[in-house]
Every structure is written in structure tokens, then in C-alpha cells.
Design a protein around this motif. Structure first.
Motif, PDB file in Angstrom:
ATOM      1  N   ARG A  92      -4.917  -9.878   8.204  1.00 11.28           N
ATOM      2  CA  ARG A  92      -4.280  -8.571   8.073  1.00 11.28           C
ATOM      3  C   ARG A  92      -3.065  -8.675   7.143  1.00 11.28           C
ATOM      4  O   ARG A  92      -2.544  -9.760   6.913  1.00 11.28           O
ATOM      5  CB  ARG A  92      -3.797  -8.048   9.438  1.00 11.28           C
ATOM      6  N   TYR A  93      -2.612  -7.526   6.649  1.00 10.81           N
ATOM      7  CA  TYR A  93      -1.328  -7.526   5.973  1.00 10.81           C
ATOM      8  C   TYR A  93      -0.264  -7.988   6.961  1.00 10.81           C
ATOM      9  O   TYR A  93      -0.304  -7.619   8.142  1.00 10.81           O
ATOM     10  CB  TYR A  93      -0.999  -6.135   5.449  1.00 10.81           C
ATOM     11  N   PRO A  94       0.702  -8.792   6.508  1.00  9.71           N
ATOM     12  CA  PRO A  94       1.639  -9.393   7.475  1.00  9.71           C
ATOM     13  C   PRO A  94       2.481  -8.390   8.235  1.00  9.71           C
ATOM     14  O   PRO A  94       2.773  -8.596   9.423  1.00  9.71           O
ATOM     15  CB  PRO A  94       2.501 -10.319   6.607  1.00  9.71           C
ATOM     16  N   ASP A  95       2.883  -7.292   7.581  1.00 11.14           N
ATOM     17  CA  ASP A  95       3.709  -6.315   8.302  1.00 11.14           C
ATOM     18  C   ASP A  95       2.905  -5.555   9.341  1.00 11.14           C
ATOM     19  O   ASP A  95       3.455  -5.036  10.311  1.00 11.14           O
ATOM     20  CB  ASP A  95       4.388  -5.347   7.329  1.00 11.14           C
ATOM     21  N   VAL A  96       1.583  -5.516   9.185  1.00  8.44           N
ATOM     22  CA  VAL A  96       0.711  -4.862  10.156  1.00  8.44           C
ATOM     23  C   VAL A  96       0.605  -5.686  11.442  1.00  8.44           C
ATOM     24  O   VAL A  96       0.250  -5.158  12.502  1.00  8.44           O
ATOM     25  CB  VAL A  96      -0.679  -4.598   9.535  1.00  8.44           C
TER      26      VAL A  96
END
Length: 463
Positions: A92-96
């Protein structure tokens, strides 16, 4: 006596070509590959001899690259450590998954908290019977519930923290973060040597076991402090007369790292594990310019959302499956490894997922291209007077890249096909494209904003 890994590669490549084994179908379930992911720390795009570095020799990494596929357009998911690692293990995108910035010891400097509910790759691989281990740097949590063995790994021997203040004493802020499982240990030796030896020990322990394995080998090197063993530094000084001292130290640290990687790959070969092991090599972000790193022709370095901060060396090797000496122009990110490994392991690709499987590219089914039209995002949240806890963003679709390298500056727009060095800002000329990418960033920020990035109940407003 073990044959040097680079010589084994040179001998094996012509034999495999003669057999015509490339482009074979995926392995049957009983032949699921072992997976070895080697992640190095702060290695610049231009800091391998195979990438053109004239003062540096990395024969073992070069041999690994030559034995498989080189990704010419590989990106880390972030220009700093923790977010890329979160993306690599979650898909996943890290901020997600709660990691927009670096996870650190002190709460006032901490900008990430890995979502305890986000499944990670080792947990997913358990369904296919994999045994998994991490050796080296974790940097996704310093305590429960975010320690490696609580997040799916069967074994952990390494370092919980962000960086070592000394490669020999292994402390950070005076704290010992070295662990065997959840037990504190205090080994002697240079961290690079320890991690190489521990990886070899793990490979030896899997010899003769029918279960496939996943080994995540995450080195601290060549992250600061630039502290190579003295013998390696002396070797560089003798070989490169007149070399700048700071550059000499970094070169020596990288060459020492290359030697350790070579020993790990040699053990894989000696154990009879190499034939059915997918090896992936990458860096977690670009090189740190202030210590002499080189990032090829690109602008910026570690910490920057310009290409030099996020473009990284990356390669994959799997004898008989990935053609040696091949390359791909496909745009790939760290988060693509989860769906790739899941597909090869016979595990359903997670849903939701942000990464895309690289299997067609690895097996030569897409002609070395494809995947360039994805809408891609990068984010970095940071503290200090330059950032004040705010986020910076970049987005890319096709050749167009919108970037805000620091949170209080305007967005800039570049066409990477025509301007890979990001010299000519086209935001004023191509307002429609800039606005489209800016709106996409806003929607992404809204999605990621649903996930906390601080530990629950930590601190009070104003502290």
C-alpha cells in the motif's frame, strides 16, 4: 572452497541460454520460489559500478544485476526510510497504512505509526506455507504491537530503530535496539558483517527444509554514520589516489556492503537454494548528497521528492525464469513487490492493494515495458523548521510529474520524458495537467487521512 558468486553467474548464464529455459510458465504449487529481498539504506542511483560509478567497485551486486533483470525506472515509495519499508511490506501507499514519515524514538520527532490492522507480506505468505525471517533493520516500530514477530515474521535478528549512531556499538540515542526475536542482544562487530552472517545462518538453517522461505535482509549501510572498517577505507585510498576523504569513506562502506551481499549469495548457491530463489535487490531511497553520494543525472537526493531522492537501483534475479542481462523501462515502486511475490507464491493478491504485480515483466511477457500510465503518489511528512509537521507531495502519470518538494513552496510540473533532470517547470504553461494531478493528490490525502499516524493516546496538544 566456495566459488565467488560473480564467477558462478558468469558460468551459469551461457548454460541457461543454451537450454532455452527462459519464458517458462509459472512454477507449480510445489515449486513456489524462495524469496530473498535485499534492501539497502540510502544507496544512490549512481553508486554502483554497474551504474557507471568510476571510483567504486561492486562486483557482487553487479553480478546479481547481470544475472537477471535491471529496472531502469525503479522508485522508492518515499525519499526517507520508514515509509518505503511500510510500502514494501504492505503493498500500500505508506500514508495509507499510517507511515507518512519517519518513525523515531522521541514522540516529538515521530511522524509515523504502522497501522496494527494492516496485513504485511509475511502474514500473507503463511497461507502458502512459507517460513519468513527478517535480518537487519526494521524501522517500523520500536515496541508492541509493531515488532517484527508480532507482524508476521517467524524470526527476527536485527535492529528495531532508525539508524545506528555507531556501526560497532549499535546504539541509537544511547539505547540498544538490537534484538533476537523480542530479546535484547549486544553482539560485537560491524553491523554490516553481523547482518551478512546472520542471513547466512538463516539460509543454512533452511537447507533441506521443504518449506519455501521469505528472507528480508535489510542492511543499515550505507546510511550515516559513514563508518567503514578501516581496512576497507585503506584499500580505497590506495586504489583511488586523490579521492576526497568523505567520498572515500562512502565508497568503502558501499564496497564492504557489496562484499557482505556476495557472501550471502554465495551461501545461497552453496546450499543448493539459488535455483529456486527469487532475489530482489533495491534501495529504500536515494543517496545522501551531503556525505558524497551520487544519484546519476538526477536532481536532489535523499529527503527530496525530486528524482534523485526517489529513483533507486533495483534488480531481480531468478535462474531459469528471469532472462539474464535483461532490462525493463516499466515504472515500478517498492509497493509492487507484495502483489508480485504473492502471485509467485500462489497467494491471492490482496484487496485493497496499491501496488501492481511485476510477474509479466519478470518473466518477459510484457516486452520490458508497460505500467507507465498508473497514477502514482509520493508523500513525506516531517518536522523541524523547514516542514513543521506538514506533508510534501509528488504525483506522476505517464511522463508528467507534479512535485512540491517542501510543504510551503508552490507545486512544480515536469515532463520527465523531455526533462528527466527536472529543470524546466511547466506548471504555468500546462495548468490543466497541473490541476488534474493536484486534485488527484487531494483525493489521495483524503483517503490516507482516515488512518492515524501517531500511536494512540500519546502526548497532549501543545506538548
Amino acid at each position: 572452497m566456495r566459488v565467488p558468486y560473480r564467477l558462478l553467474c558468469c558460468l551459469a548464464v551461457p548454460c541457461l541460454v543454451a537450454l532455452g529455459t527462459f519464458g517458462m510458465s509459472l512454477a507449480a504449487p510445489a515449486e513456489r520460489p524462495n524469496v530473498l529481498v535485499i534492501l539497502v539504506d540510502d544507496l544512490g542511483f549512481g553508486d554502483l559500478s554497474s551504474s557507471g560509478a568510476p571510483d567504486l567497485k561492486t562486483p557482487n551486486i553487479d553480478a546479481l544485476v547481470a544475472s537477471g533483470l535491471r529496472f531502469e525506472n525503479a522508485y522508492a515509495n518515499c525519499p526517507v526510510c520508514s515509509p518505503t519499508r511500510a510500502a514494501l511490506l504492505s503493498g500500500r501507499y505508506p500514508d495509507v497504512v499510517g507511515v507518512p514519515g519517519v518513525i523515531r524514538t522521541h514522540p516529538e520527532q515521530n511522524f509515523g505509526y504502522l497501522d496494527p490492522g494492516a496485513p504485511l507480506l509475511p502474514d500473507r505468505l503463511k497461507a502458502a506455507g512459507y517460513h519468513s525471517a527478517i535480518v537487519g533493520k526494521w524501522h517500523l516500530g520500536l515496541e508492541s504491537p509493531n515488532t517484527p514477530t508480532e507482524r508476521g515474521f517467524d524470526e527476527f535478528k536485527g535492529f528495531l530503530g532508525d539508524m545506528m549512531d555507531d556501526y560497532f556499538t549499535h546504539r541509537r540515542h544511547g539505547i540498544n535496539y538490537m534484538r533476537l526475536g523480542d530479546e535484547e542482544i549486544d553482539p560485537e562487530g560491524h553491523a554490516t558483517d553481523l547482518f551478512s552472517e546472520w542471513a547466512i545462518d538463516y539460509l543454512d538453517s533452511r537447507k533441506g527444509d521443504d518449506r519455501p522461505f521469505f528472507l528480508y535482509l535489510a542492511y543499515n549501510a550505507p546510511h550515516t554514520p559513514i563508518q567503514p572498517p578501516e581496512a576497507w577505507l585503506d584499500r580505497v585510498r590506495r586504489r583511488e589516489p586523490g579521492i576526497d576523504e568523505a567520498r572515500a569513506k562512502l565508497v568503502a562502506l558501499i564496497e564492504h556492503l557489496d562484499d557482505g551481499i556476495g557472501r550471502v549469495l554465495q551461501a545461497l548457491e552453496a546450499n543448493g537454494q539459488r535455483e529456486n530463489t527469487l532475489v530482489i535487490f533495491a534501495s529504500d531511497n536515494g543517496g545522501q548528497l551531503s556525505v558524497g553520494a551520487r544519484v546519476g543525472p538526477y536532481r536532489g537526493g535523499k529527503g527530496d521528492l525530486y528524482e534523485g531522492g526517489i529513483r533507486v537501483p533495483m534488480a531481480a534475479s531468478w535462474p531459469g525464469r528471469i532472462a539474464p542481462g535483461s532490462s525493463s523501462d516499466r515504472v515500478v515502486l517498492s509497493m509492487d513487490l507484495v502483489p508480485t511475490i504473492c502471485e509467485l507464491a500462489g497467494v491471492p493478491i490482496p484487496d485493497p492493494i496499491d501496488g501492481g504485480s511485476l510477474v509479466p515483466t519478470l518473466l518477459g511477457r510484457d516486452g520490458g515495458g508497460g505500467g507507465d500510465d498508473r497514477l502514482l503518489f509520493w508523500v513525506r511528512r516531517e518536522g523541524g523548521p523547514r516542514y513543521l509537521g506538514q506533508e510534501s507531495y509528488a504525483a506522476r502519470r505517464g511522463p508528467w510529474k507534479l512535485v512540491q518538494n517542501e510543504p510551503f513552496e508552490p507545486f512544480q510540473l515536469y515532463n520527465l520524458d523531455e526533462d528527466p533532470r527536472e529543470r524546466h517547470d511547466l506548471a504555468a504553461e500546462r495548468r490543466e495537467m497541473a490541476s488534474e494531478l493536484a486534485r488527484a493528490i487531494m483525493r489521495h490525502a483524503q483517503q490516507a487521512g482516515r488512518v492515524p499516524w501517531q500511536p494512540p493516546g500519546e502526548g497532549k496538544p501543545g506538548e
